[in-house]
Design a protein around this motif. Structure first.
Motif, PDB file in Angstrom:
ATOM      1  N   GLN A   1      -9.558  -1.144  -8.776  1.00  0.00           N
ATOM      2  CA  GLN A   1      -8.322  -0.582  -9.328  1.00  0.00           C
ATOM      3  C   GLN A   1      -7.107  -1.372  -8.859  1.00  0.00           C
ATOM      4  O   GLN A   1      -6.179  -1.620  -9.641  1.00  0.00           O
ATOM      5  N   GLN A   2      -7.098  -1.785  -7.600  1.00  0.00           N
ATOM      6  CA  GLN A   2      -5.974  -2.576  -7.097  1.00  0.00           C
ATOM      7  C   GLN A   2      -5.880  -3.913  -7.826  1.00  0.00           C
ATOM      8  O   GLN A   2      -4.780  -4.377  -8.145  1.00  0.00           O
ATOM      9  N   GLN A   3      -7.033  -4.524  -8.111  1.00  0.00           N
ATOM     10  CA  GLN A   3      -6.992  -5.806  -8.806  1.00  0.00           C
ATOM     11  C   GLN A   3      -6.510  -5.621 -10.241  1.00  0.00           C
ATOM     12  O   GLN A   3      -5.775  -6.462 -10.773  1.00  0.00           O
TER      13      GLN A   3
ATOM     14  N   GLY B   1       0.777  -1.226   0.000  1.00  0.00           N
ATOM     15  CA  GLY B   1       0.000   0.000   0.000  1.00  0.00           C
ATOM     16  C   GLY B   1       0.812   1.281   0.000  1.00  0.00           C
ATOM     17  O   GLY B   1       0.412   2.278  -0.603  1.00  0.00           O
ATOM     18  N   ARG B   2       1.988   1.269   0.652  1.00  0.00           N
ATOM     19  CA  ARG B   2       2.771   2.504   0.767  1.00  0.00           C
ATOM     20  C   ARG B   2       3.605   2.783  -0.486  1.00  0.00           C
ATOM     21  O   ARG B   2       4.140   3.876  -0.645  1.00  0.00           O
ATOM     22  N   LEU B   3       3.704   1.805  -1.375  1.00  0.00           N
ATOM     23  CA  LEU B   3       4.470   1.987  -2.609  1.00  0.00           C
ATOM     24  C   LEU B   3       3.563   2.457  -3.743  1.00  0.00           C
ATOM     25  O   LEU B   3       2.348   2.242  -3.723  1.00  0.00           O
ATOM     26  N   SER B   4       4.150   3.069  -4.741  1.00  0.00           N
ATOM     27  CA  SER B   4       3.377   3.526  -5.899  1.00  0.00           C
ATOM     28  C   SER B   4       2.856   2.331  -6.690  1.00  0.00           C
ATOM     29  O   SER B   4       3.376   1.206  -6.591  1.00  0.00           O
ATOM     30  N   VAL B   5       1.843   2.591  -7.476  1.00  0.00           N
ATOM     31  CA  VAL B   5       1.310   1.557  -8.364  1.00  0.00           C
ATOM     32  C   VAL B   5       2.409   1.073  -9.311  1.00  0.00           C
ATOM     33  O   VAL B   5       2.559  -0.130  -9.541  1.00  0.00           O
ATOM     34  N   MET B   6       3.194   1.992  -9.850  1.00  0.00           N
ATOM     35  CA  MET B   6       4.293   1.643 -10.751  1.00  0.00           C
ATOM     36  C   MET B   6       5.259   0.651 -10.095  1.00  0.00           C
ATOM     37  O   MET B   6       5.626  -0.377 -10.692  1.00  0.00           O
TER      38      MET B   6
ATOM     39  N   TRP C   1       1.784   6.767 -10.475  1.00  0.00           N
ATOM     40  CA  TRP C   1       2.606   7.280  -9.376  1.00  0.00           C
ATOM     41  C   TRP C   1       1.795   7.525  -8.102  1.00  0.00           C
ATOM     42  O   TRP C   1       2.282   8.145  -7.174  1.00  0.00           O
ATOM     43  N   GLN C   2       0.581   6.993  -8.082  1.00  0.00           N
ATOM     44  CA  GLN C   2      -0.265   7.098  -6.891  1.00  0.00           C
ATOM     45  C   GLN C   2       0.043   5.933  -5.953  1.00  0.00           C
ATOM     46  O   GLN C   2       0.385   4.845  -6.400  1.00  0.00           O
ATOM     47  N   ARG C   3      -0.057   6.167  -4.632  1.00  0.00           N
ATOM     48  CA  ARG C   3       0.150   5.078  -3.667  1.00  0.00           C
ATOM     49  C   ARG C   3      -0.946   4.037  -3.846  1.00  0.00           C
ATOM     50  O   ARG C   3      -2.125   4.377  -4.000  1.00  0.00           O
ATOM     51  N   ALA C   4      -0.556   2.774  -3.814  1.00  0.00           N
ATOM     52  CA  ALA C   4      -1.515   1.689  -4.040  1.00  0.00           C
ATOM     53  C   ALA C   4      -2.650   1.704  -3.018  1.00  0.00           C
ATOM     54  O   ALA C   4      -3.782   1.338  -3.340  1.00  0.00           O
TER      55      ALA C   4
END
Length: 236
Positions: free
Chosen positions: A154-156, A96-101, A144-147
Motif C-alpha cells: 500500500q505504501q508503494q 509515516g506520521r503524515l496522512s496518505v493524502m 486520511w490514514q497515517r502512512a
C-alpha cells in the motif's frame, strides 16, 4: 521517437570500487525499460545520477533534452527539471506520521512556492488532483490514514500516486518490489505498466527478478560491475 533520457560516458568511483564505468544509454520517450543486475552492479547508482541526486565523476546526462549533469557538475536548474521526474524508492520514502493524502501532495512541492510548501498549504484543486491519483492506484479509501499504518504494498502504491499527482514524464523506480510479497509486487508492476501505457510516462525500473522484466518491460538493460553488458529485447 525522441530520447527521454540520454546518458553519455557516465563514470562514478567510490572509495571501495568503480560504481559506473563509461555507461552510455538512450531511452526513448514512452519506453518501459527494466534495469537488471546483481546487488552492487550499479543499478541504484545509475538511477540516482539520472535524477540528479548524485554528481558523477564525468560524463553527461540529459532528461527531456535538458542537462541534468555534465562533467561532474549537477545543473544549477536541476530542481525545476526534477518536477518532471518521479522517483520511486525501495523503502517508499513516505512520512509515516503524515496522512496518505499529505504524502501524495508532496509531489506538488516542486511546483509550489517556498512559503506555501513550507506550511503545506494546498488548494482544493490540488487536493482533488491527489484524490484522483489515489483513486488511480486503488488507494482513495486510505487518503486520511497515517502512512505508517499501511502495508508495504500500500505504501508503494501511495508513492506511485505521488508520481501521478506530480505529472511526472519520467518515472525512475529503484527496486520498487524488492521488499514486497509476490501479489503486492505484481500489483505495483501492473500500476507502473499502466502509468506507462495510459499516461505515456517513460519508465525505468530496476529489478532483481528477471521474470518481471520479461512480463512487463519490452526492453532490458543489464549491468555488471558498473558496465552495460546487455541492452536489447527482454525476450532475448
Amino acid at each position: 521517437m525522441s530520447a527521454a533520457i540520454r546518458i553519455n560516458n557516465l563514470s562514478k568511483t567510490f572509495s571501495c570500487c568503480k560504481a559506473l564505468q563509461d555507461v552510455s544509454l538512450d531511452i526513448r520517450s514512452g519506453e518501459m525499460v527494466a534495469l537488471i543486475g546483481a546487488s552492487g552492479s550499479g543499478k541504484s547508482t545509475l538511477l540516482r545520477h539520472v535524477a540528479g541526486f548524485v554528481a558523477a565523476d564525468g560524463g553527461e546526462i540529459a532528461v527531456m533534452d535538458r542537462i541534468v549533469q555534465r562533467g561532474g557538475k549537477i545543473a544549477p536548474n536541476v530542481r525545476r527539471l526534477r518536477a518532471e521526474i518521479g522517483f520511486v524508492f525501495q523503502q517508499f520514502n513516505l512520512v509515516g506520521r503524515l496522512s496518505v493524502m499529505t504524502n501524495v501532495l508532496t509531489g506538488l512541492l516542486y511546483r509550489t512556492s517556498f512559503w506555501r510548501g513550507l506550511s503545506m498549504r494546498f488548494s482544493l484543486d490540488e487536493r482533488e488532483q491527489a484524490m484522483e491519483a489515489l483513486a488511480g492506484v486503488g488507494m482513495e479509501q486510505f487518503a486520511w490514514q497515517r502512512a505508517a499504518t499501511l502495508s508495504g504494498g500500500q505504501q508503494q502504491r501511495a508513492a506511485l500516486a505521488r508520481c501521478l499527482v506530480q505529472r511526472a514524464k519520467v518515472i525512475l523506480a529503484d527496486e520498487p518490489i524488492a521488499s514486497l510479497d509476490p501479489e503486492s509486487a505484481r500489483n505495483v508492476m501492473e500500476l507502473l505498466a499502466g502509468m506507462n501505457r495510459e499516461h505515456g510516462c517513460t519508465v525505468v525500473v530496476s529489478l532483481h527478478q528477471v521474470e518481471f522484466a520479461l512480463r512487463y518491460c519490452p526492453r532490458t538493460v543489464a549491468l555488471h560491475g558498473g558496465r552495460v553488458v546487455y541492452d536489447g529485447p527482454s525476450a532475448a
